[in-house]
Design a protein around this motif. Structure first.
Motif, PDB file in Angstrom:
ATOM      1  N   ALA A  53       0.832  -1.205   0.000  1.00 30.73           N
ATOM      2  CA  ALA A  53       0.000   0.000   0.000  1.00 30.73           C
ATOM      3  C   ALA A  53       0.867   1.257   0.000  1.00 30.73           C
ATOM      4  N   THR A  54       1.948   1.234   0.766  1.00 29.42           N
ATOM      5  CA  THR A  54       2.874   2.367   0.787  1.00 29.42           C
ATOM      6  C   THR A  54       3.503   2.564  -0.583  1.00 29.42           C
ATOM      7  N   LEU A  55       3.954   1.483  -1.188  1.00 28.15           N
ATOM      8  CA  LEU A  55       4.547   1.559  -2.520  1.00 28.15           C
ATOM      9  C   LEU A  55       3.531   2.074  -3.533  1.00 28.15           C
ATOM     10  N   ASN A  56       2.302   1.608  -3.446  1.00 24.18           N
ATOM     11  CA  ASN A  56       1.238   2.063  -4.346  1.00 24.18           C
ATOM     12  C   ASN A  56       1.061   3.578  -4.240  1.00 24.18           C
ATOM     13  N   ARG A  57       1.002   4.107  -3.040  1.00 22.12           N
ATOM     14  CA  ARG A  57       0.834   5.555  -2.847  1.00 22.12           C
ATOM     15  C   ARG A  57       2.029   6.327  -3.413  1.00 22.12           C
ATOM     16  N   ARG A  58       3.227   5.821  -3.174  1.00 25.67           N
ATOM     17  CA  ARG A  58       4.423   6.504  -3.670  1.00 25.67           C
ATOM     18  C   ARG A  58       4.474   6.502  -5.196  1.00 25.67           C
ATOM     19  N   LEU A  59       4.132   5.379  -5.807  1.00 22.55           N
ATOM     20  CA  LEU A  59       4.126   5.293  -7.266  1.00 22.55           C
ATOM     21  C   LEU A  59       3.052   6.193  -7.874  1.00 22.55           C
ATOM     22  N   ALA A  60       1.879   6.233  -7.256  1.00 22.31           N
ATOM     23  CA  ALA A  60       0.810   7.105  -7.748  1.00 22.31           C
ATOM     24  C   ALA A  60       1.225   8.572  -7.672  1.00 22.31           C
ATOM     25  N   ALA A  61       1.876   8.965  -6.583  1.00 23.11           N
ATOM     26  CA  ALA A  61       2.340  10.345  -6.436  1.00 23.11           C
ATOM     27  C   ALA A  61       3.408  10.663  -7.478  1.00 23.11           C
ATOM     28  N   TRP A  62       4.318   9.724  -7.719  1.00 21.46           N
ATOM     29  CA  TRP A  62       5.369   9.930  -8.726  1.00 21.46           C
ATOM     30  C   TRP A  62       4.740  10.091 -10.108  1.00 21.46           C
ATOM     31  N   ALA A  63       3.781   9.227 -10.434  1.00 22.06           N
ATOM     32  CA  ALA A  63       3.118   9.301 -11.737  1.00 22.06           C
ATOM     33  C   ALA A  63       2.386  10.629 -11.905  1.00 22.06           C
ATOM     34  N   LYS A  64       1.753  11.100 -10.856  1.00 16.39           N
ATOM     35  CA  LYS A  64       1.042  12.380 -10.923  1.00 16.39           C
ATOM     36  C   LYS A  64       2.029  13.524 -11.153  1.00 16.39           C
ATOM     37  N   ARG A  65       3.144  13.517 -10.424  1.00 15.01           N
ATOM     38  CA  ARG A  65       4.157  14.570 -10.589  1.00 15.01           C
ATOM     39  C   ARG A  65       4.762  14.573 -11.985  1.00 15.01           C
ATOM     40  N   ASN A  66       4.838  13.408 -12.610  1.00 14.55           N
ATOM     41  CA  ASN A  66       5.504  13.272 -13.905  1.00 14.55           C
ATOM     42  C   ASN A  66       4.536  13.041 -15.059  1.00 14.55           C
ATOM     43  N   ALA A  67       3.242  13.293 -14.850  1.00 12.83           N
ATOM     44  CA  ALA A  67       2.215  12.965 -15.839  1.00 12.83           C
ATOM     45  C   ALA A  67       2.480  13.601 -17.203  1.00 12.83           C
ATOM     46  N   ASP A  68       2.844  14.876 -17.231  1.00 10.27           N
ATOM     47  CA  ASP A  68       3.068  15.538 -18.522  1.00 10.27           C
ATOM     48  C   ASP A  68       4.198  14.877 -19.299  1.00 10.27           C
ATOM     49  N   GLU A  69       5.301  14.644 -18.617  1.00  9.21           N
ATOM     50  CA  GLU A  69       6.457  14.028 -19.285  1.00  9.21           C
ATOM     51  C   GLU A  69       6.155  12.582 -19.679  1.00  9.21           C
ATOM     52  N   LEU A  70       5.452  11.846 -18.822  1.00  5.91           N
ATOM     53  CA  LEU A  70       5.080  10.465 -19.158  1.00  5.91           C
ATOM     54  C   LEU A  70       4.207  10.418 -20.403  1.00  5.91           C
ATOM     55  N   GLY A  71       3.328  11.399 -20.549  1.00  6.16           N
ATOM     56  CA  GLY A  71       2.420  11.417 -21.690  1.00  6.16           C
ATOM     57  C   GLY A  71       3.052  11.838 -22.995  1.00  6.16           C
ATOM     58  N   SER A  72       4.171  12.536 -22.927  1.00  8.43           N
ATOM     59  CA  SER A  72       4.774  13.047 -24.162  1.00  8.43           C
ATOM     60  C   SER A  72       6.093  12.379 -24.543  1.00  8.43           C
ATOM     61  N   HIS A  73       6.685  11.625 -23.644  1.00 12.97           N
ATOM     62  CA  HIS A  73       8.001  11.033 -23.895  1.00 12.97           C
ATOM     63  C   HIS A  73       7.920   9.894 -24.914  1.00 12.97           C
ATOM     64  N   LEU A  93       9.711   1.454 -21.020  1.00 15.21           N
ATOM     65  CA  LEU A  93      10.918   2.227 -21.313  1.00 15.21           C
ATOM     66  C   LEU A  93      10.708   3.706 -21.007  1.00 15.21           C
ATOM     67  N   THR A  94       9.499   4.202 -21.208  1.00 14.38           N
ATOM     68  CA  THR A  94       9.178   5.585 -20.862  1.00 14.38           C
ATOM     69  C   THR A  94       9.349   5.808 -19.362  1.00 14.38           C
ATOM     70  N   VAL A  95       8.780   4.924 -18.559  1.00 16.88           N
ATOM     71  CA  VAL A  95       8.912   5.033 -17.103  1.00 16.88           C
ATOM     72  C   VAL A  95      10.381   4.953 -16.709  1.00 16.88           C
ATOM     73  N   ALA A  96      11.115   4.033 -17.301  1.00 17.45           N
ATOM     74  CA  ALA A  96      12.534   3.886 -16.970  1.00 17.45           C
ATOM     75  C   ALA A  96      13.320   5.145 -17.316  1.00 17.45           C
ATOM     76  N   ASP A  97      13.066   5.718 -18.496  1.00 18.55           N
ATOM     77  CA  ASP A  97      13.771   6.936 -18.897  1.00 18.55           C
ATOM     78  C   ASP A  97      13.488   8.083 -17.929  1.00 18.55           C
ATOM     79  N   ILE A  98      12.229   8.250 -17.560  1.00 18.74           N
ATOM     80  CA  ILE A  98      11.853   9.366 -16.698  1.00 18.74           C
ATOM     81  C   ILE A  98      12.312   9.132 -15.262  1.00 18.74           C
ATOM     82  N   ALA A  99      12.321   7.872 -14.829  1.00 11.70           N
ATOM     83  CA  ALA A  99      12.825   7.568 -13.496  1.00 11.70           C
ATOM     84  C   ALA A  99      14.309   7.876 -13.390  1.00 11.70           C
ATOM     85  N   GLY A 100      15.028   7.731 -14.513  1.00  8.60           N
ATOM     86  CA  GLY A 100      16.452   8.049 -14.535  1.00  8.60           C
ATOM     87  C   GLY A 100      17.301   6.981 -13.857  1.00  8.60           C
ATOM     88  N   GLY A 101      18.520   7.351 -13.609  1.00 10.41           N
ATOM     89  CA  GLY A 101      19.439   6.409 -12.968  1.00 10.41           C
ATOM     90  C   GLY A 101      19.666   5.181 -13.832  1.00 10.41           C
TER      91      GLY A 101
END
Length: 105
Positions: A53-73, A93-101
């Protein structure tokens, strides 16, 4: 023609080969039997739920913060990944690119 924006994540398991109509739309994870003396930790959903549940919340928050870039990358595809396999791998691959590292590697 009408476009329907749908997605359904599905996990399949089987012994032997799956039909081409499934494998050319899939990411294949080959599994192996546990070795006779190999120990594995049992999985209990109720024990994993709080961390999940904690991981789910963190991933949802990350996706929300990065929504524009996720949608256009548009990620670069590895050699040989074209057509349906490219459609399957593009979101990951989009998620991996935006996550970086190391993720994109």
């Amino acid at each position: 023609m009408e476009y329907f924006p749908v997605f359904a994540a599905v996990a399949l398991a089987g012994i032997g080969d799956l039909p081409d109509t499934v494998t050319d739309r899939a990411i294949i994870l080959r599994m192996r039997r546990r070795a006779r003396l190999e120990k594995v930790e049992p999985f209990r959903r109720r024990m994993a739920q709080p961390e999940g549940a904690t991981l789910n919340r963190r991933l949802a928050a990350w996706a929300k913060r990065n929504a524009d870039e996720l949608g256009s990358h548009i990620p670069a595809m590895p050699d040989g990944i074209v057509d349906r396999p490219a459609d399957v791998w593009e979101p990951l691959l989009t998620v991996a690119d935006i996550a970086g590292g190391h993720w994109a590697e």
